[in-house]
Design a protein around this motif. Structure first.
Motif, PDB file in Angstrom:
ATOM      1  N   PHE A  35       0.907  -1.099   0.121  1.00  0.00           N
ATOM      2  CA  PHE A  35       0.128   0.063  -0.119  1.00  0.00           C
ATOM      3  C   PHE A  35       0.853   1.113  -0.061  1.00  0.00           C
ATOM      4  O   PHE A  35       0.687   2.288  -0.687  1.00  0.00           O
ATOM      5  N   LEU A  36       1.925   1.100   0.539  1.00  0.00           N
ATOM      6  CA  LEU A  36       2.956   2.371   0.625  1.00  0.00           C
ATOM      7  C   LEU A  36       3.287   2.810  -0.605  1.00  0.00           C
ATOM      8  O   LEU A  36       3.480   4.047  -0.809  1.00  0.00           O
ATOM      9  N   ILE A  37       3.720   1.502  -1.343  1.00  0.00           N
ATOM     10  CA  ILE A  37       4.335   1.936  -2.490  1.00  0.00           C
ATOM     11  C   ILE A  37       3.358   2.457  -3.454  1.00  0.00           C
ATOM     12  O   ILE A  37       3.356   3.411  -4.311  1.00  0.00           O
ATOM     13  N   GLY A  38       1.784   1.758  -3.401  1.00  0.00           N
ATOM     14  CA  GLY A  38       0.890   2.407  -4.215  1.00  0.00           C
ATOM     15  C   GLY A  38       0.470   3.731  -4.122  1.00  0.00           C
ATOM     16  O   GLY A  38       0.504   4.467  -4.860  1.00  0.00           O
ATOM     17  N   HIS A  39       0.503   4.156  -2.658  1.00  0.00           N
ATOM     18  CA  HIS A  39       0.351   5.714  -2.443  1.00  0.00           C
ATOM     19  C   HIS A  39       1.440   6.562  -2.929  1.00  0.00           C
ATOM     20  O   HIS A  39       1.287   7.833  -3.367  1.00  0.00           O
ATOM     21  N   ILE A  40       2.745   6.043  -3.021  1.00  0.00           N
ATOM     22  CA  ILE A  40       3.870   6.748  -3.657  1.00  0.00           C
ATOM     23  C   ILE A  40       3.560   6.935  -5.120  1.00  0.00           C
ATOM     24  O   ILE A  40       3.920   7.868  -5.659  1.00  0.00           O
ATOM     25  N   PHE A  41       3.085   6.027  -5.830  1.00  0.00           N
ATOM     26  CA  PHE A  41       2.647   6.032  -7.370  1.00  0.00           C
ATOM     27  C   PHE A  41       1.481   7.086  -7.316  1.00  0.00           C
ATOM     28  O   PHE A  41       1.629   7.800  -8.163  1.00  0.00           O
ATOM     29  N   TYR A  42       0.508   7.375  -6.478  1.00  0.00           N
ATOM     30  CA  TYR A  42      -0.544   8.183  -6.379  1.00  0.00           C
ATOM     31  C   TYR A  42       0.113   9.659  -6.280  1.00  0.00           C
ATOM     32  O   TYR A  42      -0.142  10.677  -7.022  1.00  0.00           O
ATOM     33  N   ILE A  43       1.322   9.648  -5.400  1.00  0.00           N
ATOM     34  CA  ILE A  43       1.886  10.937  -5.419  1.00  0.00           C
ATOM     35  C   ILE A  43       2.530  11.555  -6.399  1.00  0.00           C
ATOM     36  O   ILE A  43       2.482  12.730  -6.966  1.00  0.00           O
ATOM     37  N   PHE A  44       3.368  10.597  -7.144  1.00  0.00           N
ATOM     38  CA  PHE A  44       3.819  11.050  -8.218  1.00  0.00           C
ATOM     39  C   PHE A  44       2.831  11.356  -9.379  1.00  0.00           C
ATOM     40  O   PHE A  44       3.011  12.364 -10.100  1.00  0.00           O
ATOM     41  N   ALA A  45       1.789  10.792  -9.346  1.00  0.00           N
ATOM     42  CA  ALA A  45       0.755  11.145 -10.238  1.00  0.00           C
ATOM     43  C   ALA A  45       0.029  12.370  -9.876  1.00  0.00           C
ATOM     44  O   ALA A  45       0.115  13.301 -10.844  1.00  0.00           O
ATOM     45  N   PHE A  46      -0.177  12.627  -8.761  1.00  0.00           N
ATOM     46  CA  PHE A  46      -0.866  14.150  -8.557  1.00  0.00           C
ATOM     47  C   PHE A  46       0.230  15.055  -8.774  1.00  0.00           C
ATOM     48  O   PHE A  46      -0.239  16.353  -8.990  1.00  0.00           O
ATOM     49  N   THR A  47       1.431  14.935  -8.525  1.00  0.00           N
ATOM     50  CA  THR A  47       2.492  16.056  -8.451  1.00  0.00           C
ATOM     51  C   THR A  47       2.613  16.317 -10.127  1.00  0.00           C
ATOM     52  O   THR A  47       3.026  17.344 -10.442  1.00  0.00           O
ATOM     53  N   ILE A 102       1.865   6.830   7.771  1.00  0.00           N
ATOM     54  CA  ILE A 102       0.948   8.174   7.868  1.00  0.00           C
ATOM     55  C   ILE A 102       1.407   9.221   6.927  1.00  0.00           C
ATOM     56  O   ILE A 102       0.754   9.899   6.598  1.00  0.00           O
ATOM     57  N   SER A 103       2.728   9.516   7.148  1.00  0.00           N
ATOM     58  CA  SER A 103       3.417  10.503   6.378  1.00  0.00           C
ATOM     59  C   SER A 103       3.238  10.337   4.985  1.00  0.00           C
ATOM     60  O   SER A 103       2.842  11.593   4.407  1.00  0.00           O
ATOM     61  N   VAL A 104       3.352   9.249   4.354  1.00  0.00           N
ATOM     62  CA  VAL A 104       3.006   8.893   2.966  1.00  0.00           C
ATOM     63  C   VAL A 104       1.722   9.398   2.552  1.00  0.00           C
ATOM     64  O   VAL A 104       1.333  10.047   1.563  1.00  0.00           O
ATOM     65  N   ILE A 105       0.670   8.889   3.362  1.00  0.00           N
ATOM     66  CA  ILE A 105      -0.814   8.969   2.779  1.00  0.00           C
ATOM     67  C   ILE A 105      -1.078  10.579   3.002  1.00  0.00           C
ATOM     68  O   ILE A 105      -2.055  10.919   2.467  1.00  0.00           O
ATOM     69  N   LEU A 106      -0.728  11.007   4.007  1.00  0.00           N
ATOM     70  CA  LEU A 106      -1.128  12.476   4.397  1.00  0.00           C
ATOM     71  C   LEU A 106      -0.333  13.491   3.150  1.00  0.00           C
ATOM     72  O   LEU A 106      -0.816  14.138   2.365  1.00  0.00           O
ATOM     73  N   THR A 107       0.753  12.901   2.743  1.00  0.00           N
ATOM     74  CA  THR A 107       1.360  13.543   1.292  1.00  0.00           C
ATOM     75  C   THR A 107       0.652  13.302   0.314  1.00  0.00           C
ATOM     76  O   THR A 107       0.407  14.069  -0.691  1.00  0.00           O
ATOM     77  N   MET A 108       0.076  12.164   0.309  1.00  0.00           N
ATOM     78  CA  MET A 108      -0.821  11.789  -1.039  1.00  0.00           C
ATOM     79  C   MET A 108      -2.201  12.570  -1.000  1.00  0.00           C
ATOM     80  O   MET A 108      -2.402  13.297  -1.987  1.00  0.00           O
ATOM     81  N   GLY A 109      -2.576  13.115   0.263  1.00  0.00           N
ATOM     82  CA  GLY A 109      -3.761  13.770   0.367  1.00  0.00           C
ATOM     83  C   GLY A 109      -3.582  15.145   0.154  1.00  0.00           C
ATOM     84  O   GLY A 109      -4.312  15.748  -0.814  1.00  0.00           O
ATOM     85  N   TRP A 110      -2.250  15.634   0.252  1.00  0.00           N
ATOM     86  CA  TRP A 110      -1.725  16.976   0.037  1.00  0.00           C
ATOM     87  C   TRP A 110      -1.616  17.214  -1.481  1.00  0.00           C
ATOM     88  O   TRP A 110      -2.141  18.036  -2.031  1.00  0.00           O
ATOM     89  N   THR A 111      -0.939  16.098  -2.062  1.00  0.00           N
ATOM     90  CA  THR A 111      -0.776  16.419  -3.657  1.00  0.00           C
ATOM     91  C   THR A 111      -2.102  16.250  -4.272  1.00  0.00           C
ATOM     92  O   THR A 111      -2.207  16.758  -5.431  1.00  0.00           O
ATOM     93  N   ALA A 112      -3.145  15.418  -4.017  1.00  0.00           N
ATOM     94  CA  ALA A 112      -4.217  15.267  -4.610  1.00  0.00           C
ATOM     95  C   ALA A 112      -5.230  16.684  -4.405  1.00  0.00           C
ATOM     96  O   ALA A 112      -5.906  16.808  -5.593  1.00  0.00           O
ATOM     97  N   ILE A 113      -4.902  17.281  -3.419  1.00  0.00           N
ATOM     98  CA  ILE A 113      -5.599  18.905  -3.475  1.00  0.00           C
ATOM     99  C   ILE A 113      -5.102  19.399  -4.510  1.00  0.00           C
ATOM    100  O   ILE A 113      -5.933  20.274  -5.393  1.00  0.00           O
TER     101      ILE A 113
END
Length: 216
Positions: free
Chosen positions: A83-95, A141-152
């Motif tokens: 899941f951590l790796i999945g969220h990192i991919f989401y972060i890359f997508a959102f950025t 927790i750090s990664v999923i909140l970063t994911m939320g941040w970049t999604a916005i």
């Protein structure tokens, strides 16, 4: 037509697993759990967005690792890593979709929420003497909140809503697992989880429309 059919099947199978899973044979539960995710991946793949192929590819990669996490969560650290790796991919997508600034109130809310959850949940884990797991929880927790941040920052309401639902789902799961048992944990965790993944997949076309307007 195919898109609407897929969404309908995803919703029906997701609800079946969430509310009727007790009637499924134990050996089949994990299969029924990942089928909605497999269909969500197909839904993300069949979309034909303009200008954002990289965004689509990264979202699909994130969905794939989350599906792996669904199956491997029975071995908690392995599932957590997937899941951590999945969220990192989401972060890359959102950025790649930097369309708006994160409001100050959202920044403060995310930081306060992350700090309180880290203290509460990771603190409970550290008290049991499981240091590695505690560190992993803080990292997650750090990664999923970063994911939320970049999604916005994408400007996509679907991506943002999906990220918030994902944070809610994981928070409920973590509290239920590490702090105290919560009512209707399976139903709430899975309902918010499937909804989050579906919205993130559907954000592909929404973000494509946002980019098309910018480039016109």
């Amino acid at each position: 037509m195919l898109k609407k059919l897929l969404i309908s099947v995803i919703i029906l199978l997701g609800l079946y697993y969430i509310f009727l899973f007790s009637h499924i044979a134990e050996s089949l539960k994990l299969i029924f759990k990942v089928i909605p995710m497999l269909l969500i991946i197909i839904l993300a793949a069949i979309q034909k967005p303009l200008h954002i192929k990289k965004y689509q590819f990264l979202i699909i990669a994130g969905l794939v690792f989350c599906m792996i996490g669904d199956y491997t969560l029975q071995w908690f650290l392995i599932g957590l890593t997937s899941f951590l790796i999945g969220h990192i991919f989401y972060i890359f997508a959102f950025t790649t979709a930097n369309e708006r600034h994160v409001p100050t109130w959202a920044k403060i809310l995310l930081l306060l929420y992350g700090a309180s959850m880290a203290i509460w949940i990771a603190g409970s884990v550290f008290k049991t003497g499981e240091t590695i797991l505690g560190i992993a929880v803080i990292a997650y927790i750090s990664v999923i909140l970063t994911m939320g941040w970049t999604a916005i920052k994408t400007g996509s309401t679907l991506a943002t809503s999906g990220a918030i639902l994902f944070i809610a789902s994981d928070s409920y799961l973590a509290i239920n697992k590490f702090v105290m048992p919560l009512a209707f944990s399976h139903e709430i965790i899975m309902l918010t989880y499937y909804s989050a993944q579906l919205l993130i997949a559907l954000s592909i076309l929404q973000y494509s429309e946002i980019r098309s307007k910018v480039l016109q």
